[in-house]
Design a protein around this motif. Structure first.
Motif, PDB file in Angstrom:
ATOM      1  N   ILE A  94       0.837  -1.202   0.000  1.00  0.00           N
ATOM      2  CA  ILE A  94       0.000   0.000   0.000  1.00  0.00           C
ATOM      3  C   ILE A  94       0.876   1.258   0.000  1.00  0.00           C
ATOM      4  CG2 ILE A  94      -1.810   1.259   1.231  1.00  0.00           C
ATOM      5  CD1 ILE A  94      -2.536  -1.407   2.620  1.00  0.00           C
ATOM      6  N   HIS A  95       0.465   2.247  -0.787  1.00  0.00           N
ATOM      7  CA  HIS A  95       1.071   3.581  -0.760  1.00  0.00           C
ATOM      8  C   HIS A  95      -0.049   4.586  -0.514  1.00  0.00           C
ATOM      9  CE1 HIS A  95       4.682   1.928  -2.841  1.00  0.00           C
ATOM     10  NE2 HIS A  95       3.786   1.195  -3.477  1.00  0.00           N
ATOM     11  N   VAL A  96       0.087   5.415   0.531  1.00  0.00           N
ATOM     12  CA  VAL A  96      -0.896   6.477   0.757  1.00  0.00           C
ATOM     13  C   VAL A  96      -0.179   7.793   1.010  1.00  0.00           C
ATOM     14  CG1 VAL A  96      -2.677   4.940   1.660  1.00  0.00           C
ATOM     15  CG2 VAL A  96      -1.090   6.032   3.241  1.00  0.00           C
ATOM     16  N   GLN A  97      -0.866   8.866   0.694  1.00  0.00           N
ATOM     17  CA  GLN A  97      -0.359  10.206   0.967  1.00  0.00           C
ATOM     18  C   GLN A  97      -1.472  11.027   1.587  1.00  0.00           C
ATOM     19  OE1 GLN A  97       1.217  12.439  -2.364  1.00  0.00           O
ATOM     20  NE2 GLN A  97       2.139  13.977  -1.030  1.00  0.00           N
ATOM     21  N   ILE A  98      -1.119  11.755   2.654  1.00  0.00           N
ATOM     22  CA  ILE A  98      -2.046  12.673   3.299  1.00  0.00           C
ATOM     23  C   ILE A  98      -1.769  14.084   2.777  1.00  0.00           C
ATOM     24  CG2 ILE A  98      -2.841  13.663   5.483  1.00  0.00           C
ATOM     25  CD1 ILE A  98      -3.512  10.754   5.304  1.00  0.00           C
TER      26      ILE A  98
END
Length: 668
Positions: free
Chosen positions: A71-75
């Motif tokens: 998983i890759h997430v950015q806030i």
């Protein structure tokens, strides 16, 4: 024995003090107890099979599917937006061929047309657009990605496979998504304000595979707020945030040197050797960095293995402290490095104080070590307590509590939420259907922890916000047993309970285990069986039937009458004293009447005028022959009084007729 003698008090106190304070409605009067119904053989909902054995353990052909994620997430704080991409490797270990796959989209609970907006106890003051799914693809054998048909139904995503997934094979799915993070009203995923900036508590944030099991096939209940049901696997994930933010997350941080300052790295290493908390990020650090304008980002990389989920918190406003966990190193056999393990806390300056979050890591350390010693070894590297807006919610390796929690409340909530590491994070019961198997079981074990911590500093566990402790906790539960608004414990969680929501799945369920332990089975046999249950169902999916069968088998008791009365029905005990007579040969004959449908073992105490006493325990089996039992006691003195259940050990719903005083007659 120390834990056994005192645990009863604690669990009942929790129950009695957290139930509604309103007076119970008069319960519908039941007919006279029928022993043939009370003691009839019990047909449990899930029959034994090759997958689930008659002794309550996994069967010889038991299987479970595995789900691994990258998983890759950015806030994006300026937009309160989360962008994500994931690849799922789904291993179908079942004997079935799967033409479709089901994925959970829990963020859709916040949509204005979500089923939860109409059918749930959760009511949100605002709404979001939920998860925006940009694309769904699957990879072929050559690694080429191909778009697939999908359909969103409330909080579920159905993927139609171009070729059905055969038994004992795997598939890789790629999903791109985004969503707006709710404000603090979002509860289990939220952004809230603190003195030094926003705190992002991020959970249930990625599309998660639904469970395909041997009970129902795909278990696709919509998300109405009743937590979750997930398979196990390895989750490799990274989180990109502004460079003045820190991230605390489930699992091991793999790139410390890339995201921590030299001072933070040194302090973290010191914490790995320390029994007392070491401040890794201080209040001064927070105040110096949180008000800086950040234009750069950092990416934090985490790995959590053999887990059903992950969650994280990120903010520039968080202090961070840690201490070592005195547990064996993580086993290389599980594919993880041998390393020191940490108890950690992150919280804003609002939580600072000697009676507040300064002690959080002490509580974390105690909880993990105590439960590891008494029940089952904690399997992961870290255990983190987050002080945020106060969701009081648990995930593997991390829990979310309130920045303003203090004193006993902070201890109790920390212990309870971390106790969920065992139920349902290790023992993977279905929370959306059988909430008592995590909330009730956890309430039972975390009550023991209140007694154990610091010589009972916060024992017994209760909450005076609801009701004062009466001193006779077995009597407090009678309010619920007598109130017809309450449904049986076994009522599916997704149907929505009536009355005060904690009373049944939390406290009646916990008290049932205490009755088994202290009044029916005894602590030695019960504890051994309970440990066995955790061991054999770790990282698997037990049902209530599995638990009932295992306790029966391991303890050597047929507890059908108890499972039926306490869990499947709303029955309760009720005893009374009938006739009291002397015989010509000097014996005292006491007639005990059973007026209740749950005939628990019960003590009868005879007090004599010469100051002596006689205590007799009447076992449950007596009542299989009828509702009257005559107890004969050899007497050498005149009777002073007779008391049924003198220690208030069982929840007898009518104690007025439990005492006989100074009345007798000779038998002619």
């Amino acid at each position: 024995m120390f834990y056994y003698k005192s645990s009863k008090l604690i669990i009942l106190c929790i129950f009695g003090c957290l139930i509604s304070t309103s007076l119970p409605t008069e319960a519908a009067e039941l007919p006279e107890p029928d022993p043939s119904e009370i003691f009839a053989p019990l047909l449990l909902p899930d029959a034994p099979s090759a997958y689930r054995s008659g002794d309550g353990t996994p069967g010889p052909m038991a299987w479970k599917n595995q789900t691994d994620y990258r998983i890759h997430v950015q806030i994006l704080p300026e937009k309160h937006l989360l962008n994500g991409q994931e690849e799922i490797r789904y291993q179908n270990n079942s004997p079935s061929t799967l033409p479709v796959l089901w994925v959970q989209l829990d963020q859709n609970i916040y949509k204005p047309d979500a089923r939860a907006a109409f059918a749930s106890q959760w009511h949100f003051p605002d709404h979001t657009a939920g998860m925006i799914i940009q694309s769904v693809t699957v990879s072929d054998l050559k690694g080429q990605k191909h778009p697939v048909q999908f359909q969103i139904s409330d909080t579920r995503l159905q993927i139609v496979l171009p070729t059905a997934l055969k038994a004992h094979s795997d598939i890789r799915i790629q999903i791109n998504w985004s969503y707006t993070i709710p404000g603090s009203w979002g509860g289990r995923t939220a952004v809230s304000q603190s003195r030094n900036g926003e705190i992002y508590e991020i959970a249930q944030f990625y599309p998660r595979m639904a469970v395909f099991d041997d009970i129902r096939g795909w278990d696709t209940l919509p998300y109405l707020g009743d937590e979750f049901y997930l398979d196990y696997g390895n989750i490799d994930y990274d989180i990109t945030v502004p460079d003045n933010f820190i991230v605390a997350a489930s699992g091991v941080l793999l790139n410390e040197k890339d995201v921590l300052s030299l001072h933070e790295q040194e302090r973290l290493q010191a914490a790995r050797q320390s029994e007392k908390r070491v401040l890794i990020r201080t209040q001064s650090d927070v105040e110096n960095s949180s008000h800086q304008i950040s234009v750069k980002t950092k990416t934090w990389h985490f790995l959590m293995q053999n887990t059903r989920d992950v969650a994280f918190v990120t903010s520039a406003a968080l202090l961070w402290d840690a201490a070592k966990l005195d547990l064996p190193p993580i086993s290389p056999a599980l594919g993880r490095p041998v390393e020191a393990r940490l108890a950690m806390s992150v919280y804003p300056v609002e939580g600072v104080g000697p009676r507040a979050w300064d002690r959080s890591t002490e509580y974390v350390k105690h909880t993990i070590e105590y439960f590891s010693h008494d029940w089952y070894m904690y399997p992961w590297s870290n255990a983190i307590n987050v002080g945020g807006h106060g969701a009081a919610m648990e995930y593997p390796g991390i829990v979310f509590d309130g920045m303003n929690d203090r004193d006993a409340k902070l201890f109790w909530i920390t212990t309870h939420e971390l106790g969920h590491s065992w139920f349902p994070m290790i023992v993977g019961s279905n929370e959306r259907r059988n909430g008592f198997m995590d909330e009730g079981f956890n309430t039972f074990i975390d009550s023991l922890a209140s007694l154990h911590f610091n010589k009972g500093e916060f024992a017994p566990k209760h909450d005076s916000e609801y009701a004062p402790y009466t001193g006779k906790p077995a009597d407090d539960i009678v309010k619920v047993l007598m109130d017809p608004v309450y449904q049986p414990i076994i009522t599916p969680s997704n149907q929505g309970g009536k009355g005060e929501r904690h009373a049944i799945p939390y406290f009646k369920a916990a008290y049932g285990l205490e009755l088994l332990r202290s009044q029916i089975i005894g602590p030695e046999r019960f504890d051994r069986a309970f440990r066995h249950y955790i061991e054999v169902w770790a990282y698997r999916h037990p049902t209530p039937s599995d638990f009932f069968r295992l306790i029966n088998s391991d303890t050597g008791e047929d507890l059908s009458w108890f499972w039926r009365g306490w869990y499947l029905k709303t029955w309760s005990p009720d005893y009374a004293i009938g006739d009291v007579k002397y015989t010509l040969d000097g014996k005292l004959k006491i007639t005990i009447l059973n007026k209740g449908w749950l005939p628990l073992p019960v003590d009868v105490l005879a007090k004599w005028t010469d100051g002596t006493t006689t205590l007799v325990r009447i076992p449950t089996e007596v009542w299989s022959r009828g509702n009257r039992y005559t107890l004969e006691i050899q007497s050498s003195s005149r009777i002073s009084s007779i008391i049924i259940d003198p220690g208030h050990e069982i929840p007898d719903i009518d104690r007025i007729n439990n005492i006989f005083t100074d009345k007798y007659q000779s038998e002619n």
